[in-house]
Structure formats: structure tokens, C-alpha cells
Design an enzyme around this catalytic site. Structure first.
Site, short mmCIF file in Angstrom:
data_model
loop_
_atom_site.label_atom_id
_atom_site.label_comp_id
_atom_site.label_asym_id
_atom_site.label_seq_id
_atom_site.Cartn_x
_atom_site.Cartn_y
_atom_site.Cartn_z
NE ARG A 1 -5.95 17.23 24.99
CZ ARG A 1 -5.27 16.97 23.89
NH1 ARG A 1 -4.05 16.52 23.98
NH2 ARG A 1 -5.80 17.16 22.71
N GLY A 2 -8.56 15.56 30.20
CA GLY A 2 -8.57 16.01 31.59
C GLY A 2 -8.33 14.85 32.54
#
Lengths: 669, 342
Positions: B280-281
Site C-alpha cells: 500500500r505504501g
């Protein structure tokens, strides 16, 4: 302010008489606050009155009442008010009666144009405080409950009755931040001690303070929108706030409004220096977190923004965090615009600052030095005993949909509320089911199962409607005292540290906390007292604690972390209170050497931090140490220098060891 | 409430403003979390956003203001309308910025039985709640850390699935609920659960400005606004208009912004260096950088964009490291400096 009005009208004199009879030494701040708040209750946000119930507080409220226009609504908010009463909701009885949704207004809506009175505000739940804060900010009650979605504009002033005695009993910071005035009527109750000279000076001041009437307030209110404020005053108030270490920008804004109210009350349309000084004394001084550095640096128009706050803010904001560049950029551009201004500002600034400083009681300077930390540590203990939700015991905290299973308790009112809208539909269904009764038997069975006993029940409640009460409960707290009993500490202030612990023990007793005591000296750390409720034993184990030897600080921190973890595993909440000067000289393996020890301490502190245990570091060194502060930061602990008794006091303390020990920390409370 | 403090008149707080603009340009970055001191204009900035957003086109009469162009993501009514091949009428409406009031109950959030009709006519009808109102817009939660746990769970679930499902005694409704979750709070009131933290694409830390001139400016502007809201807003209209144009431009431009492989590699390296959990980062980092490039009118994502959005995109995804606890912002900055050579 003008001297007492020459021909004070009859009611004014009456008010004054009554006022002075009730409490001859009511502080000037309280008097000013009452009139200024009456002029602009909405703008100034409100007043925090720190006092026990009694004539002083009643007198103040009475005085306010006499100043407010007739018919101003005054709504009292009890401590455990629920959202439905506070914000509004569905009026259950009326809804069932009328057969259409009937909304019921909350206290905050009803208080529009008036005053909201918070009883026992120091115990107000943060959630309630947040709701109040939201309404104060948006000046409307946004309701989204019970199938209602409404917005009601409401504007009111808040009076928070703070009956807290201790430092950790305070009004929620979110609310405190939004209320301009903070007056303390406590000293007046035991005010006999203030003594002759002070008393006379106070009386003199009191005589000079004009007593206003409701008519004055009314005309001031009319004048208020026209009051102008010069740029210099704005700058002076903001920089005073900065010098006093007041971080929030709401404070100078509130001070500005108070200054306006003061001018309006005086019948002027321009805010003068006097107004600003008064506002600073009333609004900014009580929020001070640091004593401003003496006015040795009058040219504040330099580019260096190193102003005082840094050291005091440290516990919250890591010092190595770089000041964000964006504001810096702004800083320059703004300065370009405003170069011609500063010189006169500096002067006014000093005067405003002086006024604020004068309003800080001298004896409290030491306490102020650690004001921020104190509040933070108070937070720690206040929230500790981490709230456990979903319990079956404890204080009710609202309801949620669900079935009364596994011991959950049915919330009858909420269940009825949920059922209310469906009544018409369900009754229609029941009618249909009845009609089916004459139909063939198979259909009857189906109807029966869908609506159990359609009979004559007035209110049809079904499984879907069930709401159960949620409870909140605080888990038990165990306070872990980790005492540095090394030679350096013993030399300095081991005795005082012990005294401080005794005071803290008293606190633990009040909160029914458990305590444990760890001590480290020489080569390692030992557990003097495993977690217990017996405070007497704790006291005894401390009293018999010998001092001397090296400082195995790292081992102490390690042991504290280990014990804290085991306490947490038992479902209790640990709080660590570490008393040390922050200078370890014995490494983890017991070998001496400052460098190794220092590294070990850093490592231990960081490991401690990852456990996120609430901690408080009390610096016992003769002077507050950067090392100890740094350590507190590394550990994620609040930092509190043990208030120093002063050189002479300490020498006396050697003789009167126990006595001075218990009074030195007490002075700061 | 009628007049909001203008967005462009907020002094400083560039990172917060940037994060909000990025979310406005590309809602898929997935929410903004603003954490910080009291009185720093957190709520002010979010509430001011409503006035900044360009209007959107919505199906007339649709309760969830569906996009007339939308296919699968439209609500059942709109899909049925489309299948029937009828001409869809649409109109322009402001992008909703919905405030989730504290003390809101579950039924108002997800929607529930229409009280009025149920009681007066005995009709079961669904009345959309706040989630429906926020569809295609923003849902703002002030004091997000004070929100009841069961509401938080619900919001996470809906925000992740983009769909709100209501099942209750004969009411069965599912409707699209795609919104940008914007939360603000004060760390003193309590930490946010890591699961919720991770749902926010960008996380911003706000601090009170500590330099005198900007503090004075904040107080001065706020005071001016309170004295004369209309006049003050008028004064800042031009600035606000400029920001709005950049959002419009960014929105139309974003599809053309190229993301070169080099940038993807950089983002991956950065996330690896920081040891962030999951992908997600990286995704957020790239999306935010692309939105920033679009805002600035750049043709491709470059290092400078990545550098700028790295702290808000990554700082809340770091694991706690016992040996290096310098604060997550510092750690991100350091990793950025190492990787990009300062």
C-alpha cells in the site's frame, strides 16, 4: 480602566455590597472575568472556574446573572449527560403518541444565546468535551441520530465548574483551549492566609475596579462590533503568548476578543494598551507554560525565532525534529512586508508581557516551569487504567445493536426507540396476519412464525430492535516506582525523592492503585516490593532503602520494562515512575564505565519506548539536567524536574529531612 | 457555518494543504489523516475544501448522485436506467464534503428506515445516511480517535469496499459509497488503531507555527474573518480561484502524467529502505506523486515529486524500531536523503 464610577447607580452599589460581603477577597481577575464574559459570552468562549462549591462560586455566578440581560437561558449540563440530551434526538414518548417522528432538542440547542453550565467539569469525559468543542467551533449542533438529521445554529458561552483539587484533575484540554477565562477561587476559601498587607492591597484594587450594571453590559454589547484593534496590539498579544510558551493560537485570538470586550465595556471603540494588558493577564497568564525570559532581549524583531518555547515543548516534540521549512519560508516573506512595524511593538509587547507576568502568582513560578509536563503526566495517569470497552460492568457508555446474549444487558429505552418507527408497519402486518387466521391452516403457521403473538401488544418489538448497553471499565493500574539509589543520587536528593514517592503513594491510595518498587544501585537492580496494594509496605521498603554505589541505569530501565510487561500481561495497566538524575555509569553487565553505560542506557530507553508504557521521569539532580530530559524523551516518558527547594532550604532539609521532603514537592502542587 | 474560512487564507501548514489537494485531484490515494496540535486549522482546512472543489456532474434524481458516465459503479437505479436505454438527465452539483458529527448513531451513518414515511404512512422505505451523501465526495471525521469503535469498523469496511450494504428486517439496500475519508485528531486524545491508520493514504502531522510573524498573521486573518466574513472571503476569492483552477487542471491532466520506470524503482527502493509493510505504501506514494505532478502541470513523475510526498505517504506505515526511534518523520526524511542524495 477608569477608577470607580463617581455616581454608581443604586443597583450597581447593591451588587457591589453583596459581592464584597460574600467574599471580601475575591480576586480581581474573577471580577474582570465576570463583566467581560457578560459582554461577549460567545466570542470569549467561556470561563473555567476552579473552586469547590461554596459562597465564592455562588457569588460569582450570581454576579454574572445580574449582569446578563433578563431572560438569558442558563442550561446546566450534568456530568454524565448522554448524547440524546446533549445534542438532541428522537422524543420517544411524543413519537409514539403522535405517530410521526418528533424531535427533541438537546441542551446545547436550547442554550442558544445563553450560557451552558458544566457541573464537575474536571470529570467530563473527553468525548463529551469534544462534542462541546465541535459545537463551539461550528456554532451549530449537527445531529445525526435516531433517524434524524438536522442542524441547529446555536451560540452560547460555557462556564465550566472545575472542582478538581489536584493537578491531574483538570478540565479536558480540548475545552480548556476554547474558553478564554480561567479563574481560581480556591485560594479564597482558605484565604485567611493571604494576610494583612496583601489583603489591603487587594481591597484597594477591588475598590478601584468598577462594578458594572446590566445596562453597562448591554451598551457594551451594542458597541462591541465597532471596536477596532490596531496591528500593534495584535502583535503584542501574539508575541506575549509566545513568550509565555502558550502554543495554541486560540489563546491570543481569545485575548484579542477579551481586549475588545474590555474596550467596549469602557465605552471606547479603540482597543488601548490597557485593554491588551488586561486581556493578557486574564487570558494568557493562566495558560503560561514557562516563565518568559526576563526582558533582556528587547529587539525581538531579529530573524532568529529561537524564542523560549523549545525547551518547554520538548517532551512532546522531539527536539531533533527539524523546524518545518514551510513556516520558515512564510516567516521571511512576512517579515519583508512588515519591516517598518516592529520597533514600537517591542515596547508595547514588553508592557503586555509584564502585565501577564504580574498575573502569575510568584509562588507558582516553579510549578509553571513544569506546567506542560505536569499536564501531560496528569493525562497519563488520568487515562491509564486503559478503558476496556464491551465489559459487562462499569459505567454505561451508550448502546449498540445486538442481542442480550452472553450476559449483555438489554437497553430497554434504546430498544423501544429502535422499534418506534416500525410500529405502523408492524401493526399493519399483524392485521394482515389476523386476516389470515380465517385462511387455511398452512398459511396460519407461516403468519405465526413471522409475528409471534400478534395479539394485542401495544408496541411491537422484534429481535432486530434489541439494543444492549455498552459499558466502559477502567482496568486496575499498577504504579511502578523505579528509584535510583546510587551514590550520586544519595548525595543529591535521595531523601527528597523518597518524599516525592510518598506523595505519589498517597495519590495511588486515592486511586486504589497497586504499587511496586524497584531500586537500582551498585551493580544491578533489585525488586524491593512486588506489586501490592499495601502502601504501608511500599513506604517501609523505601524508608529502609540505603544509598550508594554506581548507577546501573540501563539495568533499572530493563527491569522496569520487564516488570511492566508482566503487569500488562495480567491485564492491568502499568505506569512507570522513574526517579533518577539520568546519568548512568554502570553498564548492563555490571562493568563500570560511563561511555558503555551511556550506550546501554540509550538502548534500554528505546526498547522501553517500544513497549509504549506510560512513564514519568522525575529528575532528581540538583539542577534540571539535559541528560535526564533527553532520557525521558528517548523513553517516551513525561519529564518532571523535582522542584528544587533552594540552597538554604536544602541545608535546613538535612536537619529536618522528612519534613522538608514532603513540603518541597507539595509546594508545586 | 454559512461562510467558511477561505482555504488559501490558511497560513502555512503547506503539507496539510498539499495532502488535501492531492486527495482532491486523485481520490484513489485513499484518504488523508491530519494529526496535530490544537488550534492549527485542521478542521478549518477540511471544511474550506468544499468551496474549492470544482462541481461534478451527477444523474438527476439519483439519491447517491451517481456519475452519468459510470458503468458498474453506479447504483442499481442508475444501472437499470442505463439498461433500459433511456436518456439519462444530469446536472452539475457541488462535490459533497460531509461532516460526520460526533455522537452520530449507526443508523444515520449507514442509512435506515425513513422515519417520517414509516410512521405516517406505514411504508418501509430506505432513507440514505451520511455514507450515501458522501458518495463521490469527502467524508470528514473530526476527532477521529474519539469515534466509537463499532462505527470505526463500519467506516473502514465501507471505505475499503466502496459499497454500503444495509440489511434489516425487510430492508435490503446496497449502494455505492466511494468517498475520501478525511480524519483529524489530536494525539493527546489517544492513538489510532494501526488498522485504521493504514487505511489512510496520506498522514499529515500539523504543528502550531512557532515563529512570531506567522503566528501574528494567523491571528490577524482569523480576526479579520470573524469581523467581516463576507468581505474577507471576497478578498481571498482570487487566491481560492487560483487553487481551484489548479485542481481542475490537475484532474484533467493526471491521466497524461507519465510514471517512468525509474520513478517506480525509486519508490520501491524507498519503501524497502524504510521497511514498510505491504504494498500500500508504494502504491500510495506513486499515486500521490502523480497527483502532485498533475497539480504542478509536470509531464512525468520525477524525484522531486516523490521526495515531497514521501513523508505523508509513508510516515504512518513504519514499523517501530527499537534501535532507531527518532520519530517516523525524521526516519522518512533520512531515507529520502540517503536515496536521493539529499
Amino acid at each position: 480602566m477608569t477608577p470607580a464610577m463617581p455616581e454608581a447607580s443604586a443597583p450597581a452599589r447593591l451588587t457591589e455590597e453583596r459581592w464584597r460581603c460574600a467574599h471580601p477577597a475575591l480576586s480581581i481577575a474573577a471580577l474582570h472575568a465576570v463583566s467581560l464574559f457578560a459582554v461577549d459570552p460567545v466570542g470569549t468562549g467561556g470561563v473555567v472556574i476552579r473552586a469547590l462549591p461554596g459562597p465564592a462560586r455562588d457569588g460569582w455566578l450570581q454576579c454574572l446573572n445580574s449582569l446578563l440581560p433578563q431572560g438569558t437561558p442558563l442550561r446546566r449540563v450534568p456530568l454524565h449527560i448522554n448524547d440524546e440530551r446533549l445534542l438532541g434526538g428522537l422524543d420517544l414518548a411524543a413519537t409514539l403518541q403522535a405517530g410521526r417522528p418528533v424531535a427533541q432538542q438537546g441542551v446545547l440547542t436550547l442554550a442558544d444565546g445563553g450560557i451552558v453550565l458544566l457541573a464537575m467539569a474536571e470529570r467530563l469525559a473527553p468525548a463529551t468535551a469534544a462534542r462541546l468543542a465541535a459545537v463551539l467551533d461550528t456554532q451549530e449542533v449537527a445531529l445525526a441520530r435516531d433517524g434524524l438529521a438536522t442542524r441547529h445554529a446555536t451560540r452560547f458561552g460555557v462556564i465550566a465548574l472545575d472542582e478538581g483539587l489536584d493537578d491531574d484533575e483538570r478540565v479536558a484540554p480540548a475545552l480548556l483551549d476554547r474558553l478564554a477565562f480561567s479563574i481560581d477561587l480556591h485560594p479564597l476559601i482558605d484565604g485567611a492566609g493571604t494576610g494583612g498587607e496583601d489583603q489591603r492591597a487587594l481591597d484597594q484594587d477591588l475598590a478601584d475596579t468598577p462594578i458594572w450594571t446590566a445596562a453597562d453590559i448591554a451598551s457594551a454589547r451594542a458597541l462591541l462590533p465597532q471596536v477596532e484593534v490596531s496591528e500593534e496590539i495584535v502583535s503584542a498579544l501574539v508575541s506575549t503568548a509566545l513568550a509565555l510558551g502558550v502554543a495554541s493560537l486560540r489563546a491570543p485570538l481569545l485575548a484579542l476578543r477579551v481586549a475588545r470586550a474590555s474596550a467596549a465595556l469602557d465605552g471606547r471603540v479603540h482597543v488601548t494598551d490597557d485593554d491588551a494588558r488586561l486581556a493578557a493577564a486574564l487570558v494568557l497568564a493562566p495558560r503560561a507554560t514557562q516563565v518568559p525570559t526576563p526582558p533582556t532581549e528587547p529587539p525581538p524583531d531579529d530573524e532568529d525565532p529561537p524564542e523560549p518555547p523549545q525547551p518547554e515543548e520538548a517532551p512532546d516534540t522531539p527536539p531533533e525534529e527539524p523546524a518545518e521549512p514551510p513556516p520558515q519560508g512564510d516567516d521571511e516573506s512576512l517579515q519583508d512586508e512588515e519591516t517598518p512595524e516592529p520597533p514600537p511593538v517591542g515596547d508595547l509587547e514588553d508592557r503586555v508581557l509584564d502585565a501577564a507576568q504580574a498575573a502569575i502568582p510568584a509562588g507558582l513560578l516553579a510549578a509553571l516551569m513544569s506546567g506542560q509536563d505536569r499536564r501531560a503526566s496528569a493525562q497519563a495517569s488520568g487515562r491509564a487504567g486503559a478503558v476496556q470497552q464491551g465489559q459487562k460492568r462499569g459505567r454505561p457508555s451508550g448502546a449498540r445493536r445486538g442481542e442480550p446474549r452472553a450476559g449483555a444487558r438489554l437497553n430497554v429505552i434504546e430498544t423501544l426507540r429502535a422499534a418506534a418507527p416500525w410500529q405502523k408497519i408492524r401493526h399493519a402486518e399483524v392485521e394482515r396476519a389476523r386476516a389470515l387466521d380465517d385462511a387455511p391452516p398452512r398459511a396460519r403457521v407461516a403468519a405465526k412464525s413471522s409475528a409471534v403473538h400478534p395479539s394485542r401488544a401495544r408496541v411491537q418489538v422484534r429481535r432486530d430492535d434489541f439494543h444492549v448497553t455498552r459499558f466502559k471499565q477502567r482496568s486496575a493500574t499498577t504504579t511502578l516506582f523505579v528509584v535510583d539509589a546510587s551514590g550520586s543520587s544519595a548525595l543529591n536528593r535521595l531523601a527528597e525523592a523518597k518524599g516525592a514517592v510518598e506523595l505519589l503513594l498517597a495519590d495511588c491510595y486515592v486511586r486504589r492503585d497497586q504499587v511496586a518498587v524497584l531500586a537500582f544501585r551498585g551493580k544491578g537492580c533489585e525488586l524491593l516490593l512486588p506489586p501490592t496494594r499495601s502502601l504501608v509496605r511500599a513506604k517501609r521498603s523505601l524508608a529502609g532503602l540505603p544509598g550508594g554505589g554506581g548507577t546501573p541505569l540501563a539495568s533499572g530501565i530493563d527491569a522496569a520494562a520487564a516488570l511492566a510487561a508482566s503487569i500488562a500481561r495480567r491485564g492491568e495497566t502499568p505506569i512507570v515512575v522513574l526517579l533518577t538524575d539520568g546519568r548512568g555509569n554502570v553498564a548492563r553487565d555490571g562493568s563500570p564505565g560511563r561511555a558503555r553505560a551511556g550506550e546501554d542506557v540509550q538502548l534500554a530507553a528505546r526498547q522501553f519506548r517500544t513497549a509504549s508504557v506510560r512513564a514519568l521521569l522525575i529528575d532528581t539532580s540538583p539542577q534540571p539536567q539535559a541528560a535526564a530530559r533527553q532520557l525521558a524523551h528517548e523513553m517516551g516518558a513525561s519529564y518532571l524536574p523535582l522542584p528544587y527547594a533552594g540552597a538554604t532550604a536544602l541545608s535546613q532539609a538535612v536537619a529536618l529531612a522528612t519534613k522538608s521532603v514532603s513540603t518541597a514537592p507539595a509546594a508545586s502542587r | 457555518m454559512s461562510v467558511q474560512f477561505p482555504f488559501s487564507a490558511i497560513v502555512g501548514q503547506d503539507e496539510m494543504k498539499l495532502a488535501i489537494l492531492i486527495a482532491a485531484v486523485d481520490p484513489s490515494v485513499g484518504g488523508v489523516l491530519v494529526f496535530g496540535d490544537r488550534g492549527t486549522g485542521k478542521s478549518t482546512a477540511v471544511r474550506a475544501l468544499a468551496a474549492m472543489l470544482p462541481k461534478m456532474r451527477a444523474v438527476t434524481g439519483c439519491r447517491y448522485h451517481c456519475d452519468p458516465e459510470a458503468g458498474g459503479s453506479a447504483c442499481e437505479d442508475c444501472r437499470a436506467l442505463k439498461l433500459a436505454g433511456k436518456p439519462v438527465k444530469s446536472h452539475l452539483m457541488p462535490v459533497p464534503v460531509v461532516d460526520l458529527p460526533l455522537g452520530a448513531t449507526e443508523d444515520r451513518v449507514v442509512g435506515a428506515l425513513d422515519l417520517e414515511r414509516a410512521l405516517s404512512q406505514g411504508v418501509k422505505a430506505y432513507e440514505p445516511g451520511l455514507l450515501a451523501r458522501a458518495n463521490r465526495g469527502f467524508l470528514y471525521i473530526d476527532e477521529v480517535n474519539l469515534l466509537e469503535d463499532h462505527l470505526v469498523d463500519l467506516l473502514i469496511d465501507v471505505a475499503a469496499s466502496g459499497e454500503n450494504v444495509v440489511e434489516r428486517e425487510g430492508l435490503s439496500v446496497r449502494h455505492p459509497a466511494r468517498f475520501v475519508l478525511v480524519g483529524s485528531g489530536n494525539p493527546e486524545e489517544g492513538e489510532l488503531r494501526p488498522q485504521l491508520l493504514d487505511r489512510f493514504g496520506l498522514s499529515v502531522e500539523v504543528k502550531t507555527p512557532t515563529d512570531l510573524p506567522s503566528r501574528i498573521e494567523v491571528v490577524r486573518r482569523r480576526d479579520q474573518f470573524e469581523r467581516d466574513p463576507a468581505g474577507f472571503t471576497e478578498k481571498w476569492k482570487k487566491e481560492d480561484e487560483r487553487v481551484r483552477r489548479s485542481i481542475v487542471k490537475g484532474k484533467s491532466h493526471i491521466a497524461e502524467v507519465a510514471v517512468p520506470d525509474a520513478a517506480l524503482e525509486r519508490a520501491a527502493q524507498l519503501c524497502m529502505a524504510l521497511g514498510t509493510d505491504g504494498l500500500r505504501g508504494e502504491l500510495t506514494l506513486i499515486r500521490a506523486a502523480r497527483a502532485l505532478a498533475a497539480l504542478q502541470g509536470a509531464a512525468a513523475v520525477g524525484d522531486e515529486h516523490l521526495k515531497r510526498v514521501a513523508p505523508p505517504a509513508l510516515r504512518h506505515r513504519l514499523r517501530r524500531n527499537p534501535l532507531d526511534d527518532a520519530g517516523s518523520t525524521v526516519r522518512v526524511d533520512r531515507a529520502v536523503a540517503e536515496l536521493f542524495g539529499a
